[in-house]
Motif scaffolding. Structure first.
Motif, PDB file in Angstrom:
ATOM      1  N   SER A  74       0.835  -1.205   0.000  1.00 11.40           N
ATOM      2  CA  SER A  74       0.000   0.000   0.000  1.00 11.40           C
ATOM      3  C   SER A  74       0.867   1.250   0.000  1.00 11.40           C
ATOM      4  O   SER A  74       0.533   2.260  -0.643  1.00 11.40           O
ATOM      5  CB  SER A  74      -0.961  -0.016   1.191  1.00 11.40           C
ATOM      6  N   GLU A  75       1.999   1.202   0.685  1.00 11.47           N
ATOM      7  CA  GLU A  75       2.921   2.341   0.690  1.00 11.47           C
ATOM      8  C   GLU A  75       3.500   2.574  -0.705  1.00 11.47           C
ATOM      9  O   GLU A  75       3.615   3.714  -1.162  1.00 11.47           O
ATOM     10  CB  GLU A  75       4.051   2.099   1.691  1.00 11.47           C
ATOM     11  N   ALA A  78       0.896   4.212  -2.884  1.00 14.40           N
ATOM     12  CA  ALA A  78       0.740   5.638  -2.564  1.00 14.40           C
ATOM     13  C   ALA A  78       1.839   6.455  -3.246  1.00 14.40           C
ATOM     14  O   ALA A  78       1.575   7.529  -3.804  1.00 14.40           O
ATOM     15  CB  ALA A  78       0.763   5.848  -1.052  1.00 14.40           C
ATOM     16  N   THR A  79       3.067   5.950  -3.227  1.00 16.51           N
ATOM     17  CA  THR A  79       4.169   6.643  -3.903  1.00 16.51           C
ATOM     18  C   THR A  79       3.943   6.662  -5.414  1.00 16.51           C
ATOM     19  O   THR A  79       4.135   7.694  -6.068  1.00 16.51           O
ATOM     20  CB  THR A  79       5.520   5.967  -3.574  1.00 16.51           C
ATOM     21  N   ASP A  81       1.111   6.542  -6.969  1.00 11.85           N
ATOM     22  CA  ASP A  81       0.020   7.482  -7.267  1.00 11.85           C
ATOM     23  C   ASP A  81       0.570   8.898  -7.415  1.00 11.85           C
ATOM     24  O   ASP A  81       0.185   9.637  -8.324  1.00 11.85           O
ATOM     25  CB  ASP A  81      -1.052   7.452  -6.173  1.00 11.85           C
ATOM     26  N   LYS A  82       1.484   9.285  -6.507  1.00  9.78           N
ATOM     27  CA  LYS A  82       2.112  10.611  -6.598  1.00  9.78           C
ATOM     28  C   LYS A  82       2.985  10.716  -7.846  1.00  9.78           C
ATOM     29  O   LYS A  82       3.000  11.746  -8.518  1.00  9.78           O
ATOM     30  CB  LYS A  82       2.932  10.907  -5.343  1.00  9.78           C
ATOM     31  N   LYS A 128      -2.702   4.365 -14.284  1.00 11.40           N
ATOM     32  CA  LYS A 128      -3.021   5.684 -13.727  1.00 11.40           C
ATOM     33  C   LYS A 128      -2.917   6.785 -14.780  1.00 11.40           C
ATOM     34  O   LYS A 128      -2.873   7.958 -14.454  1.00 11.40           O
ATOM     35  CB  LYS A 128      -2.098   6.007 -12.535  1.00 11.40           C
TER      36      LYS A 128
END
Length: 166
Positions: A74-75, A78-79, A81-82, A128
């Protein structure tokens, strides 16, 4: 002990020159565009907006994996996604996704594992909205460690995928 007059004069001149250089380096005119970063028109972290430096500092260029895994945590998501948001904003860059593994295992196994890790990152970024035509990938296996020791603290740093802005 007194210094000879020519040496004393030379030392004083050198000290004065040093003082002038230090004062000049510390002064700024009121026309300097210094923001909160203290770096003129540079973005957060000192990199120009849209630069590789800004990408590394504000977004993060690497994600980490568990032992023998190419599944995103999940971490990591998140990275990524950025990263995807940044890459969609700055579409003029091509990127290279590097896949890496720790030192354990054979060279062949780690090259394949690094390739799977890079592939997972490529697939996530394209899901994405990042144009897949801008992305290449390469596995380095265990050939480019960032930490070298025979301990989990080093191995965990080497199990990674790195996004290199080109």
């Amino acid at each position: 002990m007194a210094l000879p007059a020519p040496l004393n004069t030379a030392l004083r001149a050198a000290a004065m020159l040093f003082f002038v250089v230090v004062v000049a380096a510390c002064s700024r005119s009121s026309n300097d565009a210094v923001g909160l970063t203290g770096a003129g028109n540079l973005g957060p972290g000192g990199g120009a907006p849209g630069s590789q430096q800004e990408f590394i500092v504000t977004v993060g260029d690497r994600v980490f994996f568990e032992t023998d895994s190419s599944s995103l945590t999940s971490e990591a998501m998140a990275t990524l996604d950025k990263q995807a948001a940044w890459l969609n904003q700055y579409q003029n860059y091509r990127i290279l996704i590097e896949g890496h593994a720790d030192e354990r295992g054979t060279r062949e196994y780690n090259i394949a594992l690094g390739a799977r890790r890079a592939s997972v990152v490529v697939n996530y970024l394209t899901s994405k909205g990042v144009n897949g035509g801008r992305i290449t990938s390469q596995s380095f296996g265990k050939e480019r460690p960032v930490a070298i020791c025979n301990d989990i603290s080093c191995w965990s740093q080497n199990r990674r995928a790195v996004t290199v802005v080109q």
